[in-house]
Design an enzyme around this catalytic site. Structure first.
Site, PDB file in Angstrom:
ATOM      1  N   GLU A 236     -33.374 -43.610-117.914  1.00  0.00           N
ATOM      2  CA  GLU A 236     -33.512 -44.988-116.875  1.00  0.00           C
ATOM      3  C   GLU A 236     -32.594 -45.974-117.759  1.00  0.00           C
ATOM      4  O   GLU A 236     -33.205 -46.646-118.668  1.00  0.00           O
ATOM      5  CB  GLU A 236     -34.949 -45.508-117.035  1.00  0.00           C
ATOM      6  CG  GLU A 236     -35.823 -44.386-116.140  1.00  0.00           C
ATOM      7  CD  GLU A 236     -36.823 -45.200-115.369  1.00  0.00           C
ATOM      8  OE1 GLU A 236     -37.011 -45.178-114.081  1.00  0.00           O
ATOM      9  OE2 GLU A 236     -37.365 -46.187-115.906  1.00  0.00           O
TER      10      GLU A 236
ATOM     11  N   SER B 143     -32.907 -47.768-109.507  1.00  0.00           N
ATOM     12  CA  SER B 143     -32.348 -48.188-108.198  1.00  0.00           C
ATOM     13  C   SER B 143     -32.148 -46.629-107.570  1.00  0.00           C
ATOM     14  O   SER B 143     -30.905 -46.828-106.581  1.00  0.00           O
ATOM     15  CB  SER B 143     -31.208 -48.808-108.236  1.00  0.00           C
ATOM     16  OG  SER B 143     -31.362 -50.335-108.814  1.00  0.00           O
TER      17      SER B 143
ATOM     18  N   GLY C  70     -38.954 -46.671-108.563  1.00  0.00           N
ATOM     19  CA  GLY C  70     -39.716 -47.872-108.759  1.00  0.00           C
ATOM     20  C   GLY C  70     -39.941 -48.349-107.391  1.00  0.00           C
ATOM     21  O   GLY C  70     -40.569 -47.838-106.278  1.00  0.00           O
TER      22      GLY C  70
ATOM     23  N   GLU D 113     -40.081 -51.261-119.742  1.00  0.00           N
ATOM     24  CA  GLU D 113     -40.770 -52.362-119.366  1.00  0.00           C
ATOM     25  C   GLU D 113     -42.117 -52.593-120.400  1.00  0.00           C
ATOM     26  O   GLU D 113     -42.503 -53.497-120.844  1.00  0.00           O
ATOM     27  CB  GLU D 113     -41.533 -52.509-117.848  1.00  0.00           C
ATOM     28  CG  GLU D 113     -40.295 -52.592-116.933  1.00  0.00           C
ATOM     29  CD  GLU D 113     -40.587 -52.234-115.658  1.00  0.00           C
ATOM     30  OE1 GLU D 113     -41.445 -51.935-115.146  1.00  0.00           O
ATOM     31  OE2 GLU D 113     -39.460 -52.301-114.999  1.00  0.00           O
TER      32      GLU D 113
ATOM     33  N   GLY E 257     -34.316 -51.821-110.711  1.00  0.00           N
ATOM     34  CA  GLY E 257     -34.532 -52.854-109.924  1.00  0.00           C
ATOM     35  C   GLY E 257     -33.473 -53.756-109.458  1.00  0.00           C
ATOM     36  O   GLY E 257     -33.418 -55.009-109.510  1.00  0.00           O
TER      37      GLY E 257
ATOM     38  N   HIS F 212     -41.749 -46.478-120.937  1.00  0.00           N
ATOM     39  CA  HIS F 212     -40.814 -47.289-119.896  1.00  0.00           C
ATOM     40  C   HIS F 212     -40.292 -48.317-120.829  1.00  0.00           C
ATOM     41  O   HIS F 212     -41.001 -48.937-121.505  1.00  0.00           O
ATOM     42  CB  HIS F 212     -41.681 -47.347-118.628  1.00  0.00           C
ATOM     43  CG  HIS F 212     -40.923 -47.859-117.687  1.00  0.00           C
ATOM     44  ND1 HIS F 212     -40.506 -49.126-117.440  1.00  0.00           N
ATOM     45  CD2 HIS F 212     -40.564 -47.208-116.472  1.00  0.00           C
ATOM     46  CE1 HIS F 212     -39.633 -49.298-116.487  1.00  0.00           C
ATOM     47  NE2 HIS F 212     -39.735 -48.132-115.820  1.00  0.00           N
TER      48      HIS F 212
ATOM     49  N   ASN G 157     -43.323 -44.486-109.683  1.00  0.00           N
ATOM     50  CA  ASN G 157     -44.072 -45.433-110.535  1.00  0.00           C
ATOM     51  C   ASN G 157     -43.899 -46.784-109.593  1.00  0.00           C
ATOM     52  O   ASN G 157     -43.009 -47.627-109.512  1.00  0.00           O
ATOM     53  CB  ASN G 157     -42.897 -45.581-111.538  1.00  0.00           C
ATOM     54  CG  ASN G 157     -43.441 -46.749-112.551  1.00  0.00           C
ATOM     55  OD1 ASN G 157     -44.538 -47.212-112.387  1.00  0.00           O
ATOM     56  ND2 ASN G 157     -42.702 -47.106-113.606  1.00  0.00           N
ATOM     57  N   TRP G 158     -45.417 -47.041-109.239  1.00  0.00           N
ATOM     58  CA  TRP G 158     -45.715 -48.135-108.570  1.00  0.00           C
ATOM     59  C   TRP G 158     -45.344 -49.500-109.331  1.00  0.00           C
ATOM     60  O   TRP G 158     -45.550 -50.463-108.783  1.00  0.00           O
ATOM     61  CB  TRP G 158     -46.677 -48.184-107.854  1.00  0.00           C
ATOM     62  CG  TRP G 158     -47.115 -47.124-106.710  1.00  0.00           C
ATOM     63  CD1 TRP G 158     -46.283 -46.364-106.193  1.00  0.00           C
ATOM     64  CD2 TRP G 158     -48.164 -46.921-105.887  1.00  0.00           C
ATOM     65  NE1 TRP G 158     -46.551 -45.469-105.234  1.00  0.00           N
ATOM     66  CE2 TRP G 158     -47.878 -45.843-104.933  1.00  0.00           C
ATOM     67  CE3 TRP G 158     -49.261 -47.503-105.761  1.00  0.00           C
ATOM     68  CZ2 TRP G 158     -48.476 -45.195-104.088  1.00  0.00           C
ATOM     69  CZ3 TRP G 158     -50.274 -46.947-104.793  1.00  0.00           C
ATOM     70  CH2 TRP G 158     -49.983 -45.926-103.911  1.00  0.00           C
ATOM     71  N   LYS G 159     -45.433 -49.166-110.664  1.00  0.00           N
ATOM     72  CA  LYS G 159     -45.345 -50.419-111.637  1.00  0.00           C
ATOM     73  C   LYS G 159     -46.733 -51.215-111.210  1.00  0.00           C
ATOM     74  O   LYS G 159     -47.630 -50.867-110.785  1.00  0.00           O
ATOM     75  CB  LYS G 159     -44.190 -51.223-111.556  1.00  0.00           C
ATOM     76  CG  LYS G 159     -43.065 -50.383-111.783  1.00  0.00           C
ATOM     77  CD  LYS G 159     -41.600 -50.838-111.893  1.00  0.00           C
ATOM     78  CE  LYS G 159     -40.502 -50.089-112.247  1.00  0.00           C
ATOM     79  NZ  LYS G 159     -39.329 -50.689-112.545  1.00  0.00           N
TER      80      LYS G 159
END
Ligand code: 13P
Length: 251
Positions: free
Chosen positions: A166, A211, A232, A97, A172, A95, A10-12
């Protein structure tokens, strides 16, 4: 690991033409384990280009977010059908976010899930508790509620879900959940999936995200109930990402 391992990047909101050339160089200079499924989720503007690179290596791609309608006057949005049209195969749904920064609630997430299935994309449903939920002993309750809220709304199409656990506090932070925490939650999620979807419960792939890096991937992926990772930060560094894929291939 009970299923074929799946490693998802997931490159975000990261990436560039430079990252796509890094990807091309990285893939071209490595031997990918044939036992691992790999999926890339770049920002949507790069999807078509990443698909062109990825398909040379049997790697699939997908989208981090898409809208619920097929087409029309929804300025700025893209549809699941468009994702499919440019070669995408997967859709990330829920997700943390998106839930937090874009206020996506269960009703909207369920509609996005259904839109993904309608376009024949494979949904990856993210669930996970906050640090506060965990501190208050509510982690399992929160995750079960997240699963059931979507399952109740989407009905039989839930059988298409891959699930990613997650924990928000591990995203992160360089602080992955401990193997015991991952194992306990994955066992609990698997039980819940078997209740929600008795005929398919055991079939859902269950990923861990938060992570995961090349250095801890073996430990996390060797947990029986973990079928792969949702990556990520480490997916933006080709050495790291290929390292995780190699570890998945050793399982
Ligand atoms: P990190 O790997 O950067 O912790 O992110 C995990 C994640 O949110 C993947 O969807």
């Amino acid at each position: 690991m009970h299923h074929r391992p799946l490693v998802v990047a997931n490159w975000k909101m990261n990436g560039s033409k430079t990252l796509i050339s890094d990807l091309e160089i990285g893939l071209g200079s490595s031997v990918l384990p044939s036992t691992v499924d790999i999926v890339l989720l770049p920002p949507s503007v790069y999807l078509a280009e990443v698909v062109m690179v990825a398909q040379q290596y049997g790697i699939q791609c997908g989208i981090q977010d898409s809208y619920v309608e097929e087409k029309g006057a929804f300025t700025g949005e893209i549809s699941a059908e468009m994702v499919k049209d440019v070669g995408g195969e997967w859709a990330l749904i829920g997700h943390s976010e998106r839930r937090e920064y874009f206020s996506e609630d269960d009703d909207l997430l369920a509609r996005k899930f259904e839109a993904a299935v309608r376009a024949d994309l494979r949904p990856i449903l993210c669930v996970g508790e906050s640090l506060e939920d965990r501190a208050q002993g509510r982690a399992l309750e929160v995750v079960k509620k997240q699963l059931n809220s979507i399952a109740d709304r989407v009905g039989p199409s839930f059988s298409r879900a891959t699930v990613a656990y997650e924990p928000i506090w591990a995203i992160g932070t360089d602080q992955a959940a401990t193997p015991d925490q991952v194992k306990d939650m994955h066992i609990a999620i698997r039980r819940e999936l078997e209740e929600i979807d008795p005929s398919n419960g055991p079939q859902h792939r269950l990923l861990y995200g938060g992570s995961m890096q090349a250095a801890n991937a073996s430990t996390l992926l060797s947990i029986d109930e973990v079928d792969g990772g949702l990556i990520g930060g480490a997916s933006l560094d080709m050495g790291e990402f290929l390292g995780i894929i190699a570890k998945a291939g050793e399982q």
